[in-house]
Write a protein that holds these residues in place. Structure first.
Motif, PDB file in Angstrom:
ATOM      1  N   LEU A  40     -28.097  -2.488   7.585  1.00 47.52           N
ATOM      2  CA  LEU A  40     -27.633  -3.675   6.736  1.00 47.52           C
ATOM      3  C   LEU A  40     -26.860  -3.463   5.354  1.00 47.52           C
ATOM      4  CD1 LEU A  40     -30.577  -6.058   7.141  1.00 47.52           C
ATOM      5  CD2 LEU A  40     -28.064  -6.627   7.846  1.00 47.52           C
ATOM      6  N   GLU A  41     -27.027  -1.875   5.188  1.00 46.38           N
ATOM      7  CA  GLU A  41     -26.497  -1.403   3.851  1.00 46.38           C
ATOM      8  C   GLU A  41     -25.021  -0.778   3.941  1.00 46.38           C
ATOM      9  OE1 GLU A  41     -27.085   2.336   2.231  1.00 46.38           O
ATOM     10  OE2 GLU A  41     -27.559   1.776   0.430  1.00 46.38           O
ATOM     11  N   ASP A  42     -24.873   0.233   3.589  1.00 41.52           N
ATOM     12  CA  ASP A  42     -23.153   0.810   3.446  1.00 41.52           C
ATOM     13  C   ASP A  42     -22.282   0.435   4.732  1.00 41.52           C
ATOM     14  OD1 ASP A  42     -24.162   1.097   0.968  1.00 41.52           O
ATOM     15  OD2 ASP A  42     -24.053   3.153   0.899  1.00 41.52           O
ATOM     16  N   ALA A  43     -22.875   0.245   5.878  1.00 36.91           N
ATOM     17  CA  ALA A  43     -21.986   0.267   6.934  1.00 36.91           C
ATOM     18  C   ALA A  43     -21.473  -1.336   7.170  1.00 36.91           C
ATOM     19  CB  ALA A  43     -22.619   0.665   7.937  1.00 36.91           C
ATOM     20  N   VAL A  72     -34.843  -0.922  11.338  1.00 34.55           N
ATOM     21  CA  VAL A  72     -33.661  -1.959  10.348  1.00 34.55           C
ATOM     22  C   VAL A  72     -33.607  -1.110   9.020  1.00 34.55           C
ATOM     23  CG1 VAL A  72     -33.207  -3.868   9.512  1.00 34.55           C
ATOM     24  CG2 VAL A  72     -34.291  -3.853  11.743  1.00 34.55           C
ATOM     25  N   ARG A  73     -32.306  -0.912   8.706  1.00 35.70           N
ATOM     26  CA  ARG A  73     -32.121  -0.186   7.434  1.00 35.70           C
ATOM     27  C   ARG A  73     -31.713  -1.284   6.455  1.00 35.70           C
ATOM     28  NH1 ARG A  73     -28.068   4.676   5.032  1.00 35.70           N
ATOM     29  NH2 ARG A  73     -26.569   2.907   5.507  1.00 35.70           N
ATOM     30  N   VAL A  74     -32.585  -1.586   5.389  1.00 29.41           N
ATOM     31  CA  VAL A  74     -32.450  -2.565   4.338  1.00 29.41           C
ATOM     32  C   VAL A  74     -31.676  -2.126   3.070  1.00 29.41           C
ATOM     33  CG1 VAL A  74     -34.203  -4.019   5.586  1.00 29.41           C
ATOM     34  CG2 VAL A  74     -34.693  -2.520   3.470  1.00 29.41           C
ATOM     35  N   THR A 103     -33.615   2.171   1.459  1.00 24.37           N
ATOM     36  CA  THR A 103     -32.251   2.810   0.707  1.00 24.37           C
ATOM     37  C   THR A 103     -32.613   3.131  -0.437  1.00 24.37           C
ATOM     38  OG1 THR A 103     -31.259   0.736   0.838  1.00 24.37           O
ATOM     39  CG2 THR A 103     -30.499   2.128   2.652  1.00 24.37           C
ATOM     40  N   LYS A 104     -31.981   4.029  -1.100  1.00 24.45           N
ATOM     41  CA  LYS A 104     -31.809   4.368  -2.589  1.00 24.45           C
ATOM     42  C   LYS A 104     -33.142   4.195  -3.406  1.00 24.45           C
ATOM     43  CE  LYS A 104     -26.973   3.661  -2.719  1.00 24.45           C
ATOM     44  NZ  LYS A 104     -26.613   3.153  -1.661  1.00 24.45           N
ATOM     45  N   PRO A 105     -34.531   4.297  -2.812  1.00 19.03           N
ATOM     46  CA  PRO A 105     -35.833   4.170  -3.775  1.00 19.03           C
ATOM     47  C   PRO A 105     -35.609   5.348  -4.810  1.00 19.03           C
ATOM     48  CG  PRO A 105     -36.416   5.324  -1.688  1.00 19.03           C
ATOM     49  CD  PRO A 105     -34.870   4.994  -1.622  1.00 19.03           C
ATOM     50  N   ILE A 137     -34.172   9.907   0.592  1.00 21.77           N
ATOM     51  CA  ILE A 137     -34.102  10.453  -0.606  1.00 21.77           C
ATOM     52  C   ILE A 137     -32.743  10.804  -0.904  1.00 21.77           C
ATOM     53  CG2 ILE A 137     -34.971  12.562  -1.970  1.00 21.77           C
ATOM     54  CD1 ILE A 137     -37.001  10.474  -0.998  1.00 21.77           C
ATOM     55  N   GLU A 138     -31.828  10.005  -1.791  1.00 20.27           N
ATOM     56  CA  GLU A 138     -30.781  10.122  -1.872  1.00 20.27           C
ATOM     57  C   GLU A 138     -30.202   9.755  -3.346  1.00 20.27           C
ATOM     58  OE1 GLU A 138     -28.628   7.160   0.475  1.00 20.27           O
ATOM     59  OE2 GLU A 138     -30.027   5.780   0.138  1.00 20.27           O
ATOM     60  N   GLU A 139     -31.173   9.699  -4.281  1.00 23.09           N
ATOM     61  CA  GLU A 139     -31.057   9.497  -5.632  1.00 23.09           C
ATOM     62  C   GLU A 139     -31.635  10.742  -6.359  1.00 23.09           C
ATOM     63  OE1 GLU A 139     -29.629   6.920  -7.545  1.00 23.09           O
ATOM     64  OE2 GLU A 139     -28.971   6.119  -5.245  1.00 23.09           O
ATOM     65  N   GLY A 164     -24.834  12.290   1.001  1.00 21.51           N
ATOM     66  CA  GLY A 164     -23.613  11.667   0.309  1.00 21.51           C
ATOM     67  C   GLY A 164     -23.852  10.890  -1.139  1.00 21.51           C
ATOM     68  N   ASP A 165     -24.792  10.019  -0.919  1.00 26.66           N
ATOM     69  CA  ASP A 165     -25.328   9.221  -1.926  1.00 26.66           C
ATOM     70  C   ASP A 165     -25.990  10.411  -3.043  1.00 26.66           C
ATOM     71  OD1 ASP A 165     -24.714   6.337  -2.451  1.00 26.66           O
ATOM     72  OD2 ASP A 165     -25.614   6.437  -0.344  1.00 26.66           O
ATOM     73  N   TYR A 166     -26.562  11.296  -2.571  1.00 30.54           N
ATOM     74  CA  TYR A 166     -27.407  12.079  -3.572  1.00 30.54           C
ATOM     75  C   TYR A 166     -26.408  12.909  -4.406  1.00 30.54           C
ATOM     76  CZ  TYR A 166     -30.269  15.645  -5.568  1.00 30.54           C
ATOM     77  OH  TYR A 166     -30.663  16.270  -6.689  1.00 30.54           O
TER      78      TYR A 166
HETATM   79 MG    MG Z   1     -26.768   6.105   1.085  1.00 33.40          MG
END
Ligand code: MG
Ligand code: COA
Length: 305
Positions: A40-43, A72-74, A103-105, A137-139, A164-166
């Protein structure tokens, strides 16, 4: 904490599938991947996010997923969507969701938001099978807080390193990334190592994030071998082409398993004779050897080999 007992799940490959595509959801269900996360996130574009919740719920409830773990990715806790993603999906398809991926905690408190939401929904809906948590873990803050994040909830089953986000979060120069990049050595080594340490310290899985170039087998396999070498359980796939590559790297070969069994048996024989160390083909084996080969044999058991 509610005494959640983490089930052992295969995570050699986690396939990402855009929740807004009915066609790709159907393909993902039949893909044979160990794990699929319906995104449900970046895609998913902002104007398609609300509709995607229904498509994912229908896919989870209506399709045959075989042995595939259904995740499910939220969207992250700072967005307008996160709470409704969780409520909507668990209300509509909670019995057919194995895990929810956050995502992104940035902190353990972000993960606890999801933990409490799941706990409340499970009680309200009388769900008998508990839902697990996986986090990216992307922050940069998440990497700083990774130990605290890894141990905050007994529902937590897996940490994924999202490079990527990291990179964006840290301000990593994209020219530094990959083979032939401007950074000497592997710029993600520290992060992968640290995420894997944090996960293994609390007995959960670490998984490596995606490689966007889904036609480049060589780069994918090389990244997957690096991840496996560190103790990661698997790697993401963003396209079905990458599934067999991950399975190849993260499934112990028949030869590796036979060698592990031979070493374990030799050690047990030595132990029965009152010896702590013995030799097999000129190599010393002792209790440490057995500890290492147990990792291989546990992977083989989980894969049903
Ligand atoms: Mg990401
Ligand atoms: N899950 C399920 N099916 C997928 C898929 C995926 N992640 N990616 C591609 N497919 C399907 C396609 O629908 C296509 O099906 P068809 O043969 O029945 O037409 C087939 O696999 C081959 O796909 P292809 O034509 O090579 O690529 P595409 O242009 O359809 O899709 C992407 C390419 C990158 C758009 C697509 O792979 C994708 O959306 N990946 C996931 C992106 C994502 O989740 N990002 C967020 C996490 S990093």
């Amino acid at each position: 904490m509610n005494g959640y007992r983490r089930p052992a799940r295969l995570r050699r490959v986690q396939l990402s599938v855009p929740g807004s595509s009915e066609k790709m959801l159907a393909k993902a269900a039949a893909s044979g991947a160990d794990h699929v996360f319906c995104d449900l996130e970046d895609a998913v574009a902002p104007n398609a996010k609300v509709g995607a919740r229904d498509l994912i719920a229908q896919a989870l409830n209506g399709l045959d997923w075989g042995k595939t773990t259904r995740c499910v990715r939220v969207n992250d806790v700072t967005t307008q969507w996160c709470h409704d993603d969780i409520i909507s999906l668990v209300e509509k398809a909670g019995r057919n969701i194995d895990t929810i991926m956050l995502t992104k905690p940035r902190t353990a408190a972000d993960v606890m938001f999801l933990h409490h939401m799941i706990h409340q929904l499970e009680q309200k809906l009388s769900l008998e099978r508990p839902i697990g948590i996986e986090v990216l873990i992307e922050e940069v803050q998440a990497l700083q807080n990774v130990e605290e994040i890894a141990s905050c909830s007994d529902r937590l089953e897996c940490l994924i390193f999202g490079m990527g986000d990291y990179s964006a979060s840290q301000g990593i120069d994209t020219r530094a990334i990959g083979e032939g990049g401007t950074y000497p050595g592997d710029i993600f080594h520290y992060a992968r190592f640290r995420v894997t340490m944090a996960a293994r310290a609390v007995g959960i899985d670490a998984v490596d994030g995606p490689l966007g170039n889904f036609k480049n087998r060589e780069s994918y396999v090389s990244q997957a071998i690096q991840a496996r070498s560190l103790g990661m359980a698997g790697k993401w796939a963003i396209h079905p082409s990458q599934i067999p590559w991950a399975l190849e790297v993260f499934t112990p070969s028949a030869e590796t398993i036979a060698r592990a069994r031979k070493l374990e048996a030799a050690y047990r024989d030595a132990e029965a004779m009152g010896l702590g160390a013995a030799q097999v083909d000129g190599m010393m084996i002792d209790a440490v050897t057995v500890r290492m080969v147990r990792n291989t044999l546990e992977k083989a058991d989980l894969a049903g080999i």
